[in-house]
Enzyme design. Sequence first.
Site, PDB file in Angstrom:
ATOM      1  N   GLY A  53     -22.714   0.858  26.377  1.00 26.99           N
ATOM      2  CA  GLY A  53     -22.859  -0.245  27.319  1.00 26.99           C
ATOM      3  C   GLY A  53     -23.574   0.044  28.626  1.00 26.99           C
ATOM      4  CD1 TRP A  55     -29.704   1.280  28.806  1.00 24.84           C
ATOM      5  CD2 TRP A  55     -31.126  -0.080  27.732  1.00 24.84           C
ATOM      6  NE1 TRP A  55     -30.852   1.991  28.544  1.00 24.84           N
ATOM      7  CE2 TRP A  55     -31.738   1.183  27.880  1.00 24.84           C
ATOM      8  CE3 TRP A  55     -31.831  -1.077  27.075  1.00 24.84           C
ATOM      9  CZ2 TRP A  55     -33.019   1.469  27.420  1.00 24.84           C
ATOM     10  CZ3 TRP A  55     -33.117  -0.806  26.600  1.00 24.84           C
ATOM     11  CH2 TRP A  55     -33.699   0.455  26.785  1.00 24.84           C
ATOM     12  CG  ASP A  85     -23.659  -1.201  19.256  1.00 27.44           C
ATOM     13  OD1 ASP A  85     -24.585  -0.693  19.904  1.00 27.44           O
ATOM     14  OD2 ASP A  85     -23.128  -0.610  18.268  1.00 27.44           O
ATOM     15  CG  ASP A 101     -26.551  -4.696  10.668  1.00 28.37           C
ATOM     16  OD1 ASP A 101     -27.564  -4.510  11.385  1.00 28.37           O
ATOM     17  OD2 ASP A 101     -26.458  -4.251   9.513  1.00 28.37           O
ATOM     18  CG  ASP A 126     -31.275   2.501  24.246  1.00 25.07           C
ATOM     19  OD1 ASP A 126     -32.318   3.135  23.969  1.00 25.07           O
ATOM     20  OD2 ASP A 126     -30.276   3.047  24.758  1.00 25.07           O
ATOM     21  CE  LYS A 166     -33.282   4.831  21.270  1.00 20.94           C
ATOM     22  NZ  LYS A 166     -32.287   5.503  22.101  1.00 20.94           N
TER      23      LYS A 166
HETATM   24  N1  SAM Z   1     -28.194   1.259  25.231  1.00 18.99           N
HETATM   25  C1  SAM Z   1     -26.886   1.858  24.968  1.00 18.99           C
HETATM   26  C2  SAM Z   1     -26.312   2.260  26.286  1.00 18.99           C
HETATM   27  O1  SAM Z   1     -27.049   2.305  27.244  1.00 18.99           O
HETATM   28  O2  SAM Z   1     -25.110   2.515  26.351  1.00 18.99           O
HETATM   29  C3  SAM Z   1     -26.991   3.034  24.034  1.00 18.99           C
HETATM   30  C4  SAM Z   1     -27.400   2.602  22.648  1.00 18.99           C
HETATM   31  S1  SAM Z   1     -27.149   3.870  21.478  1.00 18.99           S
HETATM   32  C5  SAM Z   1     -28.468   4.938  21.796  1.00 18.99           C
HETATM   33  C6  SAM Z   1     -27.668   3.138  19.998  1.00 18.99           C
HETATM   34  C7  SAM Z   1     -26.712   2.071  19.492  1.00 18.99           C
HETATM   35  O3  SAM Z   1     -27.394   1.399  18.439  1.00 18.99           O
HETATM   36  C8  SAM Z   1     -25.401   2.583  18.903  1.00 18.99           C
HETATM   37  O4  SAM Z   1     -24.317   2.112  19.661  1.00 18.99           O
HETATM   38  C9  SAM Z   1     -25.387   1.998  17.493  1.00 18.99           C
HETATM   39  O5  SAM Z   1     -24.115   1.522  17.103  1.00 18.99           O
HETATM   40  C10 SAM Z   1     -26.367   0.846  17.653  1.00 18.99           C
HETATM   41  N2  SAM Z   1     -26.942   0.381  16.383  1.00 18.99           N
HETATM   42  C11 SAM Z   1     -27.615   1.115  15.458  1.00 18.99           C
HETATM   43  N3  SAM Z   1     -27.967   0.325  14.429  1.00 18.99           N
HETATM   44  C12 SAM Z   1     -27.520  -0.925  14.718  1.00 18.99           C
HETATM   45  C13 SAM Z   1     -27.580  -2.167  14.038  1.00 18.99           C
HETATM   46  N4  SAM Z   1     -28.175  -2.273  12.851  1.00 18.99           N
HETATM   47  N5  SAM Z   1     -27.021  -3.259  14.610  1.00 18.99           N
HETATM   48  C14 SAM Z   1     -26.396  -3.155  15.816  1.00 18.99           C
HETATM   49  N6  SAM Z   1     -26.307  -1.998  16.508  1.00 18.99           N
HETATM   50  C15 SAM Z   1     -26.851  -0.899  15.963  1.00 18.99           C
END
Ligand code: SAM
Length: 322
Positions: A53, A55, A85, A101, A126, A166
């Site tokens: 969280g 961002w 997420d 998702d 991200d 990203k």
């Molecule tokens: N931006 C976040 C922060 O600042 O705290 C960090 C994000 S983290 C690098 C990547 C996130 O992408 C993870 O929490 C993961 O659960 C989520 N993620 C990956 N594939 C996903 C999907 N298909 N749908 C939703 N979330 C997804």
Amino acid sequence: MGKASRDKRDIYYRKAKEEGWRARSAFKLLQIDEEFNIFEGVKRAVDLCAAPGSWSQVLSRKLYQPAKLSAEQRDGDLPLIVAIDLQPMAPIEGVIQVQGDITNARTAEVVIRHFDGCKADLVVCDGAPDVTGLHDMDEFVQSQLILAGLTIVSHILKTGGKFIAKIFRGKDTTLLYCQLKLFFSMVTFAKPKSSRNSSIEAFAVCENYSPPEGFNPKALYHLLEKVGSPSGDNDLDCSSGWLEGPNKVYIPFLACGDLNGFDSDRSYPLPSNAEGSAYQSLDPVQPPIAPPYKRALELKKALNQGIQDIESLSIGPSSSSL
Ligand code: SAM
């Protein structure tokens, strides 16, 4: 790596805890904003792949909290921020959370419903898969997340809006750039100072959403289903040579964030306090509440405690609400 050692080797990890950010990634979005002024005039924003969280915290601190404080806004509309997420995340003031998702069309529909017919000014993503270390594979899965982000963008971003995503730099970066250019008049690939040089990540900063005339957003759902299907069309295959010669684009990567600021690839000595005593390493601001590795940790703990019958333990994977 211990907490204190990481504090020394990763200045942004330490600063995040000191400034109350849940993750060091907060600085990436802040540095992108320093260069591109992405929050100007934003009233509705979506944070895709938001957990834990940081961002969303940036969106709350930059958009929601100032509006709440300002007297004339008190009775008026407050900015609307929706975060999505797969994982649940602890609440953040002014942020509506959706657990789901982003590659699922139903999730896009849930976000659209929250906007109640209005369009977003900004979508940030991200998202990252669990990286395997196989670059081609990681880059492909990452591109699927961007495609899912673009699908949601095509439904909810207003004309002229911005999309920050990203990306993983790799052999298909040119293709991705060209695809994004179909939808945005300005696309820049940025590398914030807080993103390590050793990491293949960078961020696509897409400005001025202007989809091609007659574009039907439903086409992107179709694309999401087709990519990866053995029977799917291969019209996205960039190995077929159509991005060669004059069609090849060389994409500049723009460094952003104060160039005299902290370097994420350097170690910094830990500061001591006013009395000269040693630096006290801080705990993370908000650990993930249901990380995907939770079950593995619980199993390891059970084995260390000599519990043999691990099947009888009531520990299981976290469930998703969508
Ligand atoms: N931006 C976040 C922060 O600042 O705290 C960090 C994000 S983290 C690098 C990547 C996130 O992408 C993870 O929490 C993961 O659960 C989520 N993620 C990956 N594939 C996903 C999907 N298909 N749908 C939703 N979330 C997804």
